[in-house]
Scaffold this active site. Sequence first.
Site, PDB file in Angstrom:
ATOM      1  N   ARG A   1       0.837  -1.200   0.000  1.00  0.00           N
ATOM      2  CA  ARG A   1       0.000   0.000   0.000  1.00  0.00           C
ATOM      3  C   ARG A   1       0.868   1.244   0.000  1.00  0.00           C
ATOM      4  O   ARG A   1       2.024   1.206   0.399  1.00  0.00           O
ATOM      5  CB  ARG A   1      -0.915   0.010   1.226  1.00  0.00           C
ATOM      6  CG  ARG A   1      -2.036  -1.023   1.162  1.00  0.00           C
ATOM      7  CD  ARG A   1      -2.905  -0.946   2.390  1.00  0.00           C
ATOM      8  NE  ARG A   1      -3.539   0.349   2.517  1.00  0.00           N
ATOM      9  CZ  ARG A   1      -3.436   1.142   3.584  1.00  0.00           C
ATOM     10  NH1 ARG A   1      -2.720   0.770   4.611  1.00  0.00           N
ATOM     11  NH2 ARG A   1      -4.037   2.300   3.620  1.00  0.00           N
TER      12      ARG A   1
ATOM     13  N   LYS B   1       3.491  -6.565  12.605  1.00  0.00           N
ATOM     14  CA  LYS B   1       2.807  -6.914  11.348  1.00  0.00           C
ATOM     15  C   LYS B   1       3.205  -8.300  10.855  1.00  0.00           C
ATOM     16  O   LYS B   1       4.385  -8.589  10.655  1.00  0.00           O
ATOM     17  CB  LYS B   1       3.138  -5.861  10.289  1.00  0.00           C
ATOM     18  CG  LYS B   1       2.512  -6.142   8.936  1.00  0.00           C
ATOM     19  CD  LYS B   1       2.535  -4.920   8.060  1.00  0.00           C
ATOM     20  CE  LYS B   1       2.108  -5.238   6.642  1.00  0.00           C
ATOM     21  NZ  LYS B   1       1.841  -4.021   5.859  1.00  0.00           N
TER      22      LYS B   1
ATOM     23  N   ARG C   1      -1.627   5.277  13.340  1.00  0.00           N
ATOM     24  CA  ARG C   1      -0.478   5.070  14.237  1.00  0.00           C
ATOM     25  C   ARG C   1      -0.916   5.287  15.667  1.00  0.00           C
ATOM     26  O   ARG C   1      -1.779   6.104  15.934  1.00  0.00           O
ATOM     27  CB  ARG C   1       0.621   6.092  13.965  1.00  0.00           C
ATOM     28  CG  ARG C   1       1.121   6.143  12.561  1.00  0.00           C
ATOM     29  CD  ARG C   1       2.369   5.302  12.404  1.00  0.00           C
ATOM     30  NE  ARG C   1       2.686   5.135  10.995  1.00  0.00           N
ATOM     31  CZ  ARG C   1       3.453   5.954  10.296  1.00  0.00           C
ATOM     32  NH1 ARG C   1       3.990   6.998  10.907  1.00  0.00           N
ATOM     33  NH2 ARG C   1       3.693   5.746   9.038  1.00  0.00           N
TER      34      ARG C   1
HETATM   35  C1  BTN Z   1       0.866  -3.820   2.453  1.00  0.00           C
HETATM   36  O1  BTN Z   1       1.023  -4.295   3.570  1.00  0.00           O
HETATM   37  O2  BTN Z   1       1.246  -2.674   2.150  1.00  0.00           O
HETATM   38  C2  BTN Z   1       0.176  -4.656   1.416  1.00  0.00           C
HETATM   39  C3  BTN Z   1       1.057  -5.792   0.973  1.00  0.00           C
HETATM   40  C4  BTN Z   1       0.403  -6.652  -0.079  1.00  0.00           C
HETATM   41  C5  BTN Z   1       1.382  -7.660  -0.647  1.00  0.00           C
HETATM   42  C6  BTN Z   1       0.699  -8.650  -1.531  1.00  0.00           C
HETATM   43  S1  BTN Z   1       1.770  -9.987  -1.938  1.00  0.00           S
HETATM   44  C7  BTN Z   1       0.640 -10.546  -3.140  1.00  0.00           C
HETATM   45  C8  BTN Z   1       0.087  -9.344  -3.835  1.00  0.00           C
HETATM   46  N1  BTN Z   1       0.917  -8.936  -4.933  1.00  0.00           N
HETATM   47  C9  BTN Z   1       1.508  -7.760  -4.730  1.00  0.00           C
HETATM   48  O3  BTN Z   1       2.299  -7.182  -5.511  1.00  0.00           O
HETATM   49  N2  BTN Z   1       1.123  -7.263  -3.547  1.00  0.00           N
HETATM   50  C10 BTN Z   1       0.191  -8.141  -2.875  1.00  0.00           C
END
Ligand code: BTN
Length: 267
Positions: free
Chosen positions: A65, A130, A265
Amino acid sequence: MDHSAYEALDGAEVAAALGGDAAGFSVVLLQECDSTNSRLLADPPPDDGRVHVLAADVQTAGRGRRGRVWQSWPGASLTFSALWRFEPGAPVPAGLSLVAGLAVARALEDLGVEGVQLKWPNDVLVHGHKLAGILIELLPGRGRTPAAVIGIGINRRLPPDAGVDYPTGVTDLAACLGQPPSPSRLLGVVLAHLNCLLDIYAAAGFGALRGAWQQRNAFADLPVRILGEAEELAGTCLGVDEDGALLLQAADGVRRVLSGDVSLRMA
Ligand code: BTN
């Protein structure tokens, strides 16, 4: 990349973990791809009534994100995306990221992880650190049924020098359980929960799942700051409403935060 050095995804094992739900899914497993979200967005499979899933042992350009990178090392995390179609003309499914987070939380609990919490809008924490992240991206209708790509990354066994920079700190399943489940079993169990919760969400909306989300709210009744909006908001986290919006008790009253593109946060 040496693909023999880690436990690869296995279709038969995923199907076994999915059990009776397997027929509702099409699951494609890759050794390596740039990003499972990017692949499904660029080349969405046809609508045949099933949930289409793409999982990769390793991503070379995984996305998180707010423009973050989801880093990948062989065997370090389960990375997959599911394409979920929703009713034509239906509003953007605001609570979807919370539903996905709840599905991951329930799957982890089934696998024996204790202390699972949810951080609005869509991080999964264990005792404050996390463990999993979710990236939801919408696929415009353009004559097709509108759809959302639900991308999920779950840390299994991070390398000791991973150096992942995240405000809450990070953890992995090896730290939570000693021996993490195989990536295939983990995928099957998460998909089974996702299937069940998406059915409830489609039929009854997020309101039907709100209580379960609130029970796991990592910041319930705690002072928080919301970053990423034009103005920074501070207040007490009251939980979420029927639409999945975050409710914040601010100095000037209760504020409703809808945008998923903010950071929450501890104040
Ligand atoms: C976050 O925590 O910011 C979101 C992470 C999301 C990661 C997953 S892995 C599978 C899918 N493909 C990606 O490129 N991103 C999501």
